[in-house]
Design a protein around this motif. Structure first.
Motif, PDB file in Angstrom:
ATOM      1  N   ILE A  39       0.820  -1.211   0.000  1.00 43.95           N
ATOM      2  CA  ILE A  39       0.000   0.000   0.000  1.00 43.95           C
ATOM      3  C   ILE A  39       0.858   1.267   0.000  1.00 43.95           C
ATOM      4  N   LEU A  40       2.070   1.162   0.511  1.00 42.95           N
ATOM      5  CA  LEU A  40       2.952   2.331   0.548  1.00 42.95           C
ATOM      6  C   LEU A  40       3.218   2.872  -0.851  1.00 42.95           C
ATOM      7  N   TRP A  41       3.322   2.002  -1.829  1.00 43.87           N
ATOM      8  CA  TRP A  41       3.576   2.450  -3.197  1.00 43.87           C
ATOM      9  C   TRP A  41       2.393   3.253  -3.729  1.00 43.87           C
ATOM     10  N   TYR A  42       1.184   2.791  -3.435  1.00 41.62           N
ATOM     11  CA  TYR A  42      -0.010   3.522  -3.852  1.00 41.62           C
ATOM     12  C   TYR A  42      -0.070   4.891  -3.176  1.00 41.62           C
ATOM     13  N   LEU A  43       0.263   4.906  -1.892  1.00 40.43           N
ATOM     14  CA  LEU A  43       0.210   6.170  -1.153  1.00 40.43           C
ATOM     15  C   LEU A  43       1.287   7.136  -1.623  1.00 40.43           C
ATOM     16  N   LEU A  44       2.470   6.624  -1.953  1.00 43.32           N
ATOM     17  CA  LEU A  44       3.525   7.495  -2.489  1.00 43.32           C
ATOM     18  C   LEU A  44       3.142   8.054  -3.858  1.00 43.32           C
ATOM     19  N   LEU A  45       2.532   7.225  -4.684  1.00 48.26           N
ATOM     20  CA  LEU A  45       2.067   7.698  -5.989  1.00 48.26           C
ATOM     21  C   LEU A  45       0.981   8.748  -5.822  1.00 48.26           C
ATOM     22  N   MET A  91      -5.443  16.492  -8.416  1.00 40.70           N
ATOM     23  CA  MET A  91      -5.483  16.354  -6.965  1.00 40.70           C
ATOM     24  C   MET A  91      -6.668  15.485  -6.531  1.00 40.70           C
ATOM     25  N   LEU A  92      -7.805  15.627  -7.204  1.00 39.35           N
ATOM     26  CA  LEU A  92      -8.969  14.795  -6.894  1.00 39.35           C
ATOM     27  C   LEU A  92      -8.686  13.334  -7.191  1.00 39.35           C
ATOM     28  N   ASN A  93      -7.996  13.067  -8.296  1.00 39.18           N
ATOM     29  CA  ASN A  93      -7.663  11.685  -8.630  1.00 39.18           C
ATOM     30  C   ASN A  93      -6.650  11.090  -7.660  1.00 39.18           C
ATOM     31  N   ALA A  94      -5.781  11.911  -7.103  1.00 44.46           N
ATOM     32  CA  ALA A  94      -4.856  11.418  -6.074  1.00 44.46           C
ATOM     33  C   ALA A  94      -5.626  10.998  -4.823  1.00 44.46           C
ATOM     34  N   ALA A  95      -6.623  11.778  -4.444  1.00 43.16           N
ATOM     35  CA  ALA A  95      -7.456  11.401  -3.297  1.00 43.16           C
ATOM     36  C   ALA A  95      -8.239  10.124  -3.598  1.00 43.16           C
ATOM     37  N   ASN A  96      -8.711   9.979  -4.829  1.00 47.19           N
ATOM     38  CA  ASN A  96      -9.426   8.753  -5.212  1.00 47.19           C
ATOM     39  C   ASN A  96      -8.506   7.533  -5.143  1.00 47.19           C
ATOM     40  N   LEU A  97      -7.263   7.692  -5.571  1.00 51.52           N
ATOM     41  CA  LEU A  97      -6.309   6.584  -5.506  1.00 51.52           C
ATOM     42  C   LEU A  97      -6.061   6.165  -4.056  1.00 51.52           C
ATOM     43  N   THR A  98      -6.000   7.122  -3.161  1.00 50.05           N
ATOM     44  CA  THR A  98      -5.823   6.814  -1.739  1.00 50.05           C
ATOM     45  C   THR A  98      -7.024   6.041  -1.196  1.00 50.05           C
ATOM     46  N   LEU A  99      -8.223   6.468  -1.580  1.00 51.09           N
ATOM     47  CA  LEU A  99      -9.424   5.764  -1.132  1.00 51.09           C
ATOM     48  C   LEU A  99      -9.445   4.317  -1.625  1.00 51.09           C
ATOM     49  N   VAL A 100      -9.079   4.113  -2.880  1.00 52.96           N
ATOM     50  CA  VAL A 100      -9.071   2.754  -3.429  1.00 52.96           C
ATOM     51  C   VAL A 100      -7.995   1.909  -2.754  1.00 52.96           C
ATOM     52  N   ALA A 101      -6.840   2.495  -2.476  1.00 53.60           N
ATOM     53  CA  ALA A 101      -5.758   1.742  -1.834  1.00 53.60           C
ATOM     54  C   ALA A 101      -6.177   1.276  -0.440  1.00 53.60           C
ATOM     55  N   TYR A 102      -6.765   2.167   0.335  1.00 53.92           N
ATOM     56  CA  TYR A 102      -7.192   1.764   1.683  1.00 53.92           C
ATOM     57  C   TYR A 102      -8.368   0.797   1.624  1.00 53.92           C
ATOM     58  N   ILE A 161       2.067  17.318  -7.432  1.00 56.13           N
ATOM     59  CA  ILE A 161       2.131  17.874  -8.790  1.00 56.13           C
ATOM     60  C   ILE A 161       0.889  18.717  -9.068  1.00 56.13           C
ATOM     61  N   GLY A 162      -0.266  18.233  -8.655  1.00 56.83           N
ATOM     62  CA  GLY A 162      -1.503  18.989  -8.848  1.00 56.83           C
ATOM     63  C   GLY A 162      -1.517  20.287  -8.065  1.00 56.83           C
ATOM     64  N   ALA A 163      -1.049  20.251  -6.823  1.00 53.72           N
ATOM     65  CA  ALA A 163      -1.010  21.470  -6.012  1.00 53.72           C
ATOM     66  C   ALA A 163      -0.032  22.483  -6.599  1.00 53.72           C
ATOM     67  N   PHE A 164       1.106  22.010  -7.044  1.00 56.97           N
ATOM     68  CA  PHE A 164       2.084  22.902  -7.669  1.00 56.97           C
ATOM     69  C   PHE A 164       1.510  23.526  -8.935  1.00 56.97           C
ATOM     70  N   GLY A 165       0.846  22.718  -9.738  1.00 59.27           N
ATOM     71  CA  GLY A 165       0.241  23.236 -10.966  1.00 59.27           C
ATOM     72  C   GLY A 165      -0.872  24.220 -10.690  1.00 59.27           C
ATOM     73  N   ALA A 166      -1.689  23.956  -9.678  1.00 59.89           N
ATOM     74  CA  ALA A 166      -2.794  24.863  -9.365  1.00 59.89           C
ATOM     75  C   ALA A 166      -2.295  26.202  -8.830  1.00 59.89           C
ATOM     76  N   LEU A 167      -1.166  26.182  -8.142  1.00 57.86           N
ATOM     77  CA  LEU A 167      -0.656  27.426  -7.564  1.00 57.86           C
ATOM     78  C   LEU A 167       0.215  28.235  -8.516  1.00 57.86           C
ATOM     79  N   THR A 168       0.763  27.612  -9.539  1.00 54.61           N
ATOM     80  CA  THR A 168       1.707  28.325 -10.405  1.00 54.61           C
ATOM     81  C   THR A 168       1.164  28.635 -11.791  1.00 54.61           C
ATOM     82  N   ARG A 169       0.123  27.996 -12.231  1.00 50.49           N
ATOM     83  CA  ARG A 169      -0.381  28.225 -13.594  1.00 50.49           C
ATOM     84  C   ARG A 169      -1.263  29.457 -13.650  1.00 50.49           C
ATOM     85  N   ARG A 170      -1.264  30.097 -14.801  1.00 53.31           N
ATOM     86  CA  ARG A 170      -2.097  31.274 -15.005  1.00 53.31           C
ATOM     87  C   ARG A 170      -3.318  30.970 -15.860  1.00 53.31           C
TER      88      ARG A 170
END
Length: 101
Positions: free
Chosen positions: A5-11, A39-50, A18-27
């Motif tokens: 599960i650690l691999w899923y959580l690291l991904l 970022m939403l898909n990262a949260a979904n991946l965490t839910l599926v992993a757990y 990456i999503g947070a960086f993109g949301a804060l730096t893009r115009r």
């Protein structure tokens, strides 16, 4: 052999960062929108992993509904971007001042 599960959580953490960086730096509004979707898909991946770790399908059902909401959000968000572009001729978030007095 099962993937830990650690691999899923690291991904998921990398995708969220990456999503947070993109949301804060893009115009561009579309780039910010895509970063938030990442970022939403990262949260979904965490839910599926757990959900897989615990052997419970509840997390997968939550992801199903979150993806349905994300699809509706994408349709409404892109419609808003088209409307703003028609009105302002730009989707640069720095130049959008629709809520100002």
């Amino acid at each position: 052999m099962s993937v830990p599960i650690l691999w899923y959580l690291l991904l998921a953490a990398a995708l969220f960062a990456i999503g947070a960086f993109g949301a804060l730096t893009r115009r561009s509004g579309i780039a910010v929108f895509l970063s938030i979707e990442l970022m939403l898909n990262a949260a979904n991946l965490t839910l599926v992993a757990y959900s897989r770790l615990l052997g419970d399908r509840t997390g997968q059902m939550l992801v199903f509904f979150a993806l349905a909401v994300a699809a509706a959000e994408a349709a409404v968000g892109l419609a808003l971007f088209i409307g703003i572009y028609r009105l302002r001729r730009t989707i640069d978030v720095g130049r959008m001042n629709l809520m100002r007095w």
